[in-house]
Design an enzyme around this catalytic site. Structure first.
Site, PDB file in Angstrom:
ATOM      1  N   SER A 304      -0.114  54.874  85.094  1.00 35.23           N
ATOM      2  CA  SER A 304       1.296  55.492  85.583  1.00 35.23           C
ATOM      3  C   SER A 304       1.969  54.580  86.846  1.00 35.23           C
ATOM      4  CB  SER A 304       0.532  56.392  86.409  1.00 35.23           C
ATOM      5  OG  SER A 304       1.526  57.189  86.738  1.00 35.23           O
ATOM      6  N   ASP A 315      10.278  43.685  81.900  1.00 34.61           N
ATOM      7  CA  ASP A 315      11.253  43.753  80.834  1.00 34.61           C
ATOM      8  C   ASP A 315      12.453  42.857  81.272  1.00 34.61           C
ATOM      9  OD1 ASP A 315      10.178  45.466  78.939  1.00 34.61           O
ATOM     10  OD2 ASP A 315      11.458  46.743  79.389  1.00 34.61           O
ATOM     11  N   LYS A 329      -0.347  56.315  80.460  1.00 37.27           N
ATOM     12  CA  LYS A 329       0.406  57.455  81.117  1.00 37.27           C
ATOM     13  C   LYS A 329       2.046  57.469  81.695  1.00 37.27           C
ATOM     14  CE  LYS A 329      -0.100  60.554  85.164  1.00 37.27           C
ATOM     15  NZ  LYS A 329       1.215  60.427  85.404  1.00 37.27           N
TER      16      LYS A 329
END
Length: 445
Positions: A304, A315, A329
């Protein structure tokens, strides 16, 4: 019986109307519907079935059961049928959720979900009874003392695991790689989670452990970095951010932690059906470690909010992710109060990394895979042979006439005892530190 069914139908329609009017009116098309509001229709056939089942249960169940209990069970069943993370929270459960995000609660210290009717451990929390007893991410809990978990709701199972500090419970768990279930006895305690811990690995290299994302985690992390910088003359050479076995937590805390290391660009965005579900979170100017290399440690227990941070740093090319594929998740739960003492924990959105990746059921893949290993030293029975041991070998011109063995002894590097201890204690941190050193060497050339 008809009167009973009619009354049950009215109860059902009233119940569904009250619940559904809290949400926007999107619905699946049905051949037969009944208008229930300005923008909401309800399927008549399914409501008739619901009322019929309700009437049959009231009349034929072995013990008397109230309409209130039946309808609460219907709500719980409706939410549990959606996904493993949506739930109906009554007063006690609602309070426990609030305590979890603030950092103090009672119990065993594990983040759990449901899988195939069993309780699955997402992650044990650092320095809690569960972690100290040996509970691991991925364990399936099949029995609580003498009670089988199969058939229990997640809320019921969690309630059984909670209890007075000092009392004990035996968890029977099925673990991958074990030939038979394990029985693990755990003594309950008041769980006080310190979400951020830090230490210095070597001069210039810091270590941050984030065990859970709470409301104040971002602030604590910044304070910990400031303390590490003060120990090193105001500047670090590299940082290890440890998110292993971090089950997640508050979305805003994940954004705050990511923002601490990213100067600009997108951190995460969410998409859902409601207008409030679509949000974008971007970084603000400033990097608290001034651009030094970062290695983020993750494993299968990183879930999560941990995956939000790992995905954002990956990224934005701000950190190297090392370890195992994460839990996967990728959904956001929103707490929606339905009255003063109850609420819905409802999955309202999916989140996406800056490059548009959804990690739902996929996880974050590390840049540098690292298996869980336990390092043990190999005892040397004899000193290996080298050039210096060969007869008539050439002398080293830098040896200034010293015997070959003396030259070798003088040139032999000192044993890195601290590094060896770290490798044995935590191989992942040891490898992350080595990678940071390598990155600094490359940057200096």
């Amino acid at each position: 019986m008809r009167k009973l069914l009619k009354a049950s139908a009215l109860i059902a329609i009233g119940f569904f109307t009250g619940l559904l009017l809290m949400r926007d009116g999107a619905h699946a098309e049905r051949p037969e519907t009944a208008a229930v509001g300005p923008t909401m229709d309800l399927p008549v056939q399914e409501l008739r079935l619901f009322s019929e089942v309700l009437g049959i249960i009231r009349q034929n169940y072995v013990e008397p059961v109230t309409d209130s209990d039946l309808l609460k069970s219907a709500i719980r069943g409706m939410l549990s049928g959606l996904d493993p993370h949506s739930a109906y929270l009554e007063k006690e459960e609602f309070q426990e959720l609030r305590e979890g995000t603030s950092g103090e609660f009672g119990g065993l210290g594990i983040e759990v979900g449901m899988e195939d009717g069993f309780v699955k451990v997402i992650s044990p929390i650092d320095d809690t009874p569960a972690q100290k007893a040996g509970i691991r991410a991925g364990d399936l809990v099949v029995r609580l003392d003498d009670t089988a978990v199969k058939g229990l709701s997640l809320g019921e199972a969690v309630k059984m695991m909670r209890g007075a500090p000092g009392s004990s419970i035996v968890l029977t768990v099925v673990r991958e790689g074990e030939s038979k279930p394990l029985e693990i006895k755990i003594t309950r305690a008041v769980i006080k989670v310190n979400s951020v811990r830090s230490r210095q690995l070597e001069a210039g290299y810091g270590y941050l452990r984030v065990s859970q994302f709470q409301i104040n985690t971002g602030r604590k992390l910044r304070s910990a970095v400031d303390a590490l910088k003060d120990k090193n003359g105001g500047k670090l050479k590299g940082l290890v951010l440890d998110l292993r076995n971090n089950p997640g937590g508050v979305l805003s805390a994940a954004v705050s932690v990511s923002d601490a290391f990213i100067s600009d660009g997108l951190i995460v965005y969410t998409e859902g059906r409601g207008p409030e579900a679509a949000q974008k979170f971007s970084a603000t100017a400033g990097d608290i470690v001034d651009g030094v290399p970062i290695v983020v440690l993750v494993n299968a227990g990183s879930a999560s909010a941990s995956e939000i941070v790992a995905g954002a740093l990956q990224d934005n090319r701000r950190a190297i992710i090392m370890g195992e594929k994460t839990f996967g998740k990728g959904s956001v739960q929103t707490i929606l109060p339905v009255r003063d003492d109850a609420a819905l924990k409802l999955t309202t959105a999916r989140y996406f990394t800056p490059k548009g990746r959804s990690i739902q059921a996929e996880g974050i893949l590390p840049d540098v895979p690292l298996e869980r290993v336990q390092l043990t030293a190999v005892e040397k029975s004899f000193e290996p042979l080298g050039e210096r041991d060969l007869a008539r070998h050439l002398d080293n011109p830098n040896g200034k006439g010293k015997p070959a063995k003396d030259v070798a002894k003088a040139a032999k590097p000192a044993v890195d005892e601290e590094g060896a201890k770290l490798a044995k204690a935590d191989f992942g941190v040891h490898e992350a530190l080595n990678l940071l050193k390598a990155l600094n060497i490359v940057q200096q050339r």
